[in-house]
Enzyme design. Structure first.
Site, PDB file in Angstrom:
ATOM      1  N   GLY A 107       0.762  -1.250   0.000  1.00  0.00           N
ATOM      2  CA  GLY A 107       0.000   0.000   0.000  1.00  0.00           C
ATOM      3  C   GLY A 107       0.786   1.289   0.000  1.00  0.00           C
ATOM      4  O   GLY A 107       0.212   2.363   0.137  1.00  0.00           O
ATOM      5  N   ILE A 132      -4.631  -1.361   1.465  1.00  0.00           N
ATOM      6  CA  ILE A 132      -5.084  -1.332   0.078  1.00  0.00           C
ATOM      7  C   ILE A 132      -6.587  -1.095   0.028  1.00  0.00           C
ATOM      8  O   ILE A 132      -7.334  -1.750   0.753  1.00  0.00           O
ATOM      9  CB  ILE A 132      -4.767  -2.691  -0.603  1.00  0.00           C
ATOM     10  CG1 ILE A 132      -3.253  -2.888  -0.729  1.00  0.00           C
ATOM     11  CG2 ILE A 132      -5.459  -2.807  -1.957  1.00  0.00           C
ATOM     12  CD1 ILE A 132      -2.862  -4.313  -1.127  1.00  0.00           C
ATOM     13  N   TYR A 176     -19.201   7.853   1.459  1.00  0.00           N
ATOM     14  CA  TYR A 176     -18.288   6.702   1.553  1.00  0.00           C
ATOM     15  C   TYR A 176     -18.953   5.460   0.943  1.00  0.00           C
ATOM     16  O   TYR A 176     -18.277   4.581   0.392  1.00  0.00           O
ATOM     17  CB  TYR A 176     -17.847   6.468   2.994  1.00  0.00           C
ATOM     18  CG  TYR A 176     -16.572   5.647   3.108  1.00  0.00           C
ATOM     19  CD1 TYR A 176     -15.381   6.093   2.544  1.00  0.00           C
ATOM     20  CD2 TYR A 176     -16.568   4.419   3.772  1.00  0.00           C
ATOM     21  CE1 TYR A 176     -14.218   5.344   2.646  1.00  0.00           C
ATOM     22  CE2 TYR A 176     -15.409   3.671   3.877  1.00  0.00           C
ATOM     23  CZ  TYR A 176     -14.236   4.139   3.309  1.00  0.00           C
ATOM     24  OH  TYR A 176     -13.084   3.385   3.399  1.00  0.00           O
ATOM     25  N   LYS A 231     -15.539  -2.056   3.694  1.00  0.00           N
ATOM     26  CA  LYS A 231     -14.809  -2.014   4.971  1.00  0.00           C
ATOM     27  C   LYS A 231     -15.516  -2.868   6.026  1.00  0.00           C
ATOM     28  O   LYS A 231     -14.853  -3.449   6.897  1.00  0.00           O
ATOM     29  CB  LYS A 231     -14.636  -0.579   5.457  1.00  0.00           C
ATOM     30  CG  LYS A 231     -13.647   0.251   4.630  1.00  0.00           C
ATOM     31  CD  LYS A 231     -12.228  -0.310   4.621  1.00  0.00           C
ATOM     32  CE  LYS A 231     -11.227   0.679   4.037  1.00  0.00           C
ATOM     33  NZ  LYS A 231      -9.899   0.054   3.803  1.00  0.00           N
TER      34      LYS A 231
HETATM   35  P1  NAD Z   1      -2.906   5.590  -0.665  1.00  0.00           P
HETATM   36  O1  NAD Z   1      -3.476   6.022  -1.965  1.00  0.00           O
HETATM   37  O2  NAD Z   1      -1.610   6.164  -0.274  1.00  0.00           O
HETATM   38  O3  NAD Z   1      -2.830   4.002  -0.592  1.00  0.00           O
HETATM   39  C1  NAD Z   1      -3.739   3.155  -1.232  1.00  0.00           C
HETATM   40  C2  NAD Z   1      -2.919   2.015  -1.756  1.00  0.00           C
HETATM   41  O4  NAD Z   1      -3.745   0.991  -2.326  1.00  0.00           O
HETATM   42  C3  NAD Z   1      -1.946   2.457  -2.874  1.00  0.00           C
HETATM   43  O5  NAD Z   1      -0.630   2.172  -2.486  1.00  0.00           O
HETATM   44  C4  NAD Z   1      -2.348   1.599  -4.062  1.00  0.00           C
HETATM   45  O6  NAD Z   1      -1.247   1.212  -4.842  1.00  0.00           O
HETATM   46  C5  NAD Z   1      -2.984   0.417  -3.348  1.00  0.00           C
HETATM   47  N1  NAD Z   1      -3.839  -0.394  -4.227  1.00  0.00           N
HETATM   48  C6  NAD Z   1      -5.004  -0.049  -4.835  1.00  0.00           C
HETATM   49  N2  NAD Z   1      -5.422  -1.045  -5.627  1.00  0.00           N
HETATM   50  C7  NAD Z   1      -4.519  -2.061  -5.510  1.00  0.00           C
HETATM   51  C8  NAD Z   1      -4.383  -3.346  -6.082  1.00  0.00           C
HETATM   52  N3  NAD Z   1      -5.264  -3.816  -6.995  1.00  0.00           N
HETATM   53  N4  NAD Z   1      -3.325  -4.134  -5.726  1.00  0.00           N
HETATM   54  C9  NAD Z   1      -2.406  -3.652  -4.840  1.00  0.00           C
HETATM   55  N5  NAD Z   1      -2.474  -2.432  -4.269  1.00  0.00           N
HETATM   56  C10 NAD Z   1      -3.511  -1.652  -4.609  1.00  0.00           C
HETATM   57  O7  NAD Z   1      -4.043   5.940   0.425  1.00  0.00           O
HETATM   58  P2  NAD Z   1      -4.172   5.616   1.992  1.00  0.00           P
HETATM   59  O8  NAD Z   1      -5.167   6.590   2.486  1.00  0.00           O
HETATM   60  O9  NAD Z   1      -2.841   5.538   2.599  1.00  0.00           O
HETATM   61  O10 NAD Z   1      -4.871   4.183   2.004  1.00  0.00           O
HETATM   62  C11 NAD Z   1      -4.340   3.048   2.662  1.00  0.00           C
HETATM   63  C12 NAD Z   1      -5.429   2.326   3.443  1.00  0.00           C
HETATM   64  O11 NAD Z   1      -5.856   3.146   4.523  1.00  0.00           O
HETATM   65  C13 NAD Z   1      -6.674   1.981   2.650  1.00  0.00           C
HETATM   66  O12 NAD Z   1      -7.146   0.702   3.049  1.00  0.00           O
HETATM   67  C14 NAD Z   1      -7.660   3.037   3.106  1.00  0.00           C
HETATM   68  O13 NAD Z   1      -8.999   2.599   2.971  1.00  0.00           O
HETATM   69  C15 NAD Z   1      -7.264   3.151   4.546  1.00  0.00           C
HETATM   70  N6  NAD Z   1      -7.745   4.348   5.241  1.00  0.00           N
HETATM   71  C16 NAD Z   1      -7.494   5.590   4.729  1.00  0.00           C
HETATM   72  C17 NAD Z   1      -7.947   6.712   5.409  1.00  0.00           C
HETATM   73  C18 NAD Z   1      -7.719   8.102   4.876  1.00  0.00           C
HETATM   74  O14 NAD Z   1      -8.446   9.025   5.248  1.00  0.00           O
HETATM   75  N7  NAD Z   1      -6.738   8.326   4.021  1.00  0.00           N
HETATM   76  C19 NAD Z   1      -8.648   6.567   6.626  1.00  0.00           C
HETATM   77  C20 NAD Z   1      -8.875   5.277   7.119  1.00  0.00           C
HETATM   78  C21 NAD Z   1      -8.417   4.179   6.412  1.00  0.00           C
HETATM   79  O1  0WE Z   2     -10.801   4.340   2.262  1.00  0.00           O
HETATM   80  C1  0WE Z   2     -10.723   5.503   1.922  1.00  0.00           C
HETATM   81  C2  0WE Z   2     -10.657   5.870   0.454  1.00  0.00           C
HETATM   82  C3  0WE Z   2     -10.305   4.704  -0.419  1.00  0.00           C
HETATM   83  C4  0WE Z   2     -10.508   4.951  -1.885  1.00  0.00           C
HETATM   84  C5  0WE Z   2     -10.146   6.130  -2.522  1.00  0.00           C
HETATM   85  C6  0WE Z   2     -10.348   6.273  -3.892  1.00  0.00           C
HETATM   86  C7  0WE Z   2     -10.042   7.546  -4.631  1.00  0.00           C
HETATM   87  C8  0WE Z   2      -9.748   7.281  -6.100  1.00  0.00           C
HETATM   88  C9  0WE Z   2     -11.076   3.946  -2.630  1.00  0.00           C
HETATM   89  N1  0WE Z   2     -11.301   4.069  -3.960  1.00  0.00           N
HETATM   90  C10 0WE Z   2     -10.935   5.207  -4.594  1.00  0.00           C
HETATM   91  N2  0WE Z   2     -11.170   5.283  -5.941  1.00  0.00           N
HETATM   92  C11 0WE Z   2     -10.679   6.284  -6.697  1.00  0.00           C
HETATM   93  O2  0WE Z   2     -10.959   6.343  -7.913  1.00  0.00           O
HETATM   94  N3  0WE Z   2     -10.750   6.477   2.906  1.00  0.00           N
HETATM   95  C12 0WE Z   2     -10.996   6.082   4.274  1.00  0.00           C
HETATM   96  C13 0WE Z   2     -10.586   7.923   2.634  1.00  0.00           C
HETATM   97  C14 0WE Z   2     -11.946   8.494   2.430  1.00  0.00           C
HETATM   98  O3  0WE Z   2     -12.567   8.381   1.244  1.00  0.00           O
HETATM   99  C15 0WE Z   2     -13.829   8.965   1.399  1.00  0.00           C
HETATM  100  C16 0WE Z   2     -13.971   9.424   2.704  1.00  0.00           C
HETATM  101  C17 0WE Z   2     -12.767   9.126   3.381  1.00  0.00           C
HETATM  102  C18 0WE Z   2     -12.455   9.404   4.805  1.00  0.00           C
HETATM  103  C19 0WE Z   2     -14.855   9.092   0.464  1.00  0.00           C
HETATM  104  C20 0WE Z   2     -16.034   9.703   0.844  1.00  0.00           C
HETATM  105  C21 0WE Z   2     -16.200  10.173   2.144  1.00  0.00           C
HETATM  106  C22 0WE Z   2     -15.165  10.053   3.094  1.00  0.00           C
END
Ligand code: NAD
Ligand code: 0WE
Length: 265
Positions: free
Chosen positions: A13, A92, A157, A164
């Site tokens: 990730g 991921i 979301y 999730k």
């Molecule tokens: P990020 O974009 O930095 O990471 C997402 C990762 O998913 C990327 O590295 C991408 O390469 C990988 N990915 C997507 N499709 C894939 C596939 N088919 N095979 C392998 N890898 C794949 O964003 P992030 O916010 O660091 O997300 C990491 C995790 O944290 C996710 O599970 C996300 O749901 C979770 N999360 C994010 C937030 C937030 O607000 N950013 C909050 C809670 C949880």
């Molecule tokens: O898990 C996530 C986001 C994950 C994600 C993000 C993208 C952006 C690009 C999954 N799929 C995609 N597809 C794309 O094309 N989060 C926890 C971050 C997040 O995303 C939201 C949130 C929060 C927080 C979307 C709507 C509302 C809140």
């Protein structure tokens, strides 16, 4: 030295220096872990290698969870490199854009639902099918990243929340199944953080502002804070914890929005 000394951990990730996985890898490295970073595709490979170099990681493997053959090959490589495995981090998520904006039913169709669930939820047990055999008899731990939208209906979301929820249930079933092999399985539920996955999400800035107003700590959380908790959960310090969802969200999840004025939400 550190609380992860001599632990061999695969971290998925990482996509940028804002990635939650990069915060996790940095904390784990600081605590003495040996890491392999995986990259989703060739486009990301040089970026992930550069980020790894920044924190002293020099082992990288390709891993696209949509490609089960590649998953098998990658864990073959892990076995060749290390002979076993102490930790796996799943960070991921992916859903088609339409599935994470607007009205739930407008973006929820068989394709978007299937993709969101496949990439964001099924991929965790999939990786564990290959990781668990390498984790036998060594106090190993797996960790997934989740979000509040799994348990509450968070605007926009949508289908990701359904994914999730499946991911969190998978954490519990994996923990129940793998406990007998000494393997712990947990998740961290992080508050919203501006990462690549969050960039371009409509009203994300507004969300962060509202979050800062409501959260007990009156601020957002950082990838360093998530990283520290993730490192702890994968260490022997957390030897009694499995099947658990740990919130790293400045306390946001304890509040209900009952009584919050419309224009303050
Ligand atoms: P990020 O974009 O930095 O990471 C997402 C990762 O998913 C990327 O590295 C991408 O390469 C990988 N990915 C997507 N499709 C894939 C596939 N088919 N095979 C392998 N890898 C794949 O964003 P992030 O916010 O660091 O997300 C990491 C995790 O944290 C996710 O599970 C996300 O749901 C979770 N999360 C994010 C937030 C937030 O607000 N950013 C909050 C809670 C949880
Ligand atoms: O898990 C996530 C986001 C994950 C994600 C993000 C993208 C952006 C690009 C999954 N799929 C995609 N597809 C794309 O094309 N989060 C926890 C971050 C997040 O995303 C939201 C949130 C929060 C927080 C979307 C709507 C509302 C809140």
């Amino acid at each position: 030295m550190g609380f992860l000394d001599s632990k061999k951990i695969v971290v998925t990730g990482v996509a940028s220096d804002l990635s939650i996985a990069f915060g996790i890898a940095s904390a784990m490295k600081r605590e003495g872990a040996e890491l392999i970073l995986t990259y989703q595709n060739d486009k990301l490979k040089p970026r992930v290698e550069k980020l790894g170099a920044k924190i002293g990681v020099s082992e990288f493997l390709p891993l696209d969870v949509a490609n089960e053959e590649e998953v098998a090959k990658t864990f073959e490589e892990v076995k060749k490199t290390w002979g076993g495995l102490d930790g796996l981090v799943h960070a991921i998520a992916f859903a088609p854009r339409e599935a994470i904006e607007g009205r739930f039913l407008d973006g929820c169709n068989k394709d978007s639902f299937t993709t969101a669930l496949q990439i964001s939820a099924y991929s965790f047990p999939l990786l564990m099918r290959y990781a668990a055999p390498l984790m036998q008899g060594r106090k190993a731990a797996a960790l997934a990243m989740t979000y509040l939208g799994a348990v509450q209906a968070v605007p926009n979301y949508n289908t990701m929340g359904v994914a999730k929820a499946a991911l969190e249930a998978s954490v519990r079933y994996l923990a129940a199944d793998l406990g007998q092999d000494g393997i712990r399985v947990n998740a961290v539920s992080a508050g919203p953080i501006r990462t690549l996955a969050a960039s371009g999400i409509k009203d994300f800035r507004k969300m962060l502002k509202g979050f800062e107003k409501t959260a007990p700590l009156r601020r957002c959380v950082t990838i360093e804070e998530v990283g520290n908790t993730a490192a702890f959960l994968c260490s022997d310090l957390a030897s009694g914890i499995t099947g658990e969802i740990t919130y790293v969200d400045a306390g946001f999840n304890i509040f209900s929005s009952v009584g919050v004025e419309e224009d303050e939400k």
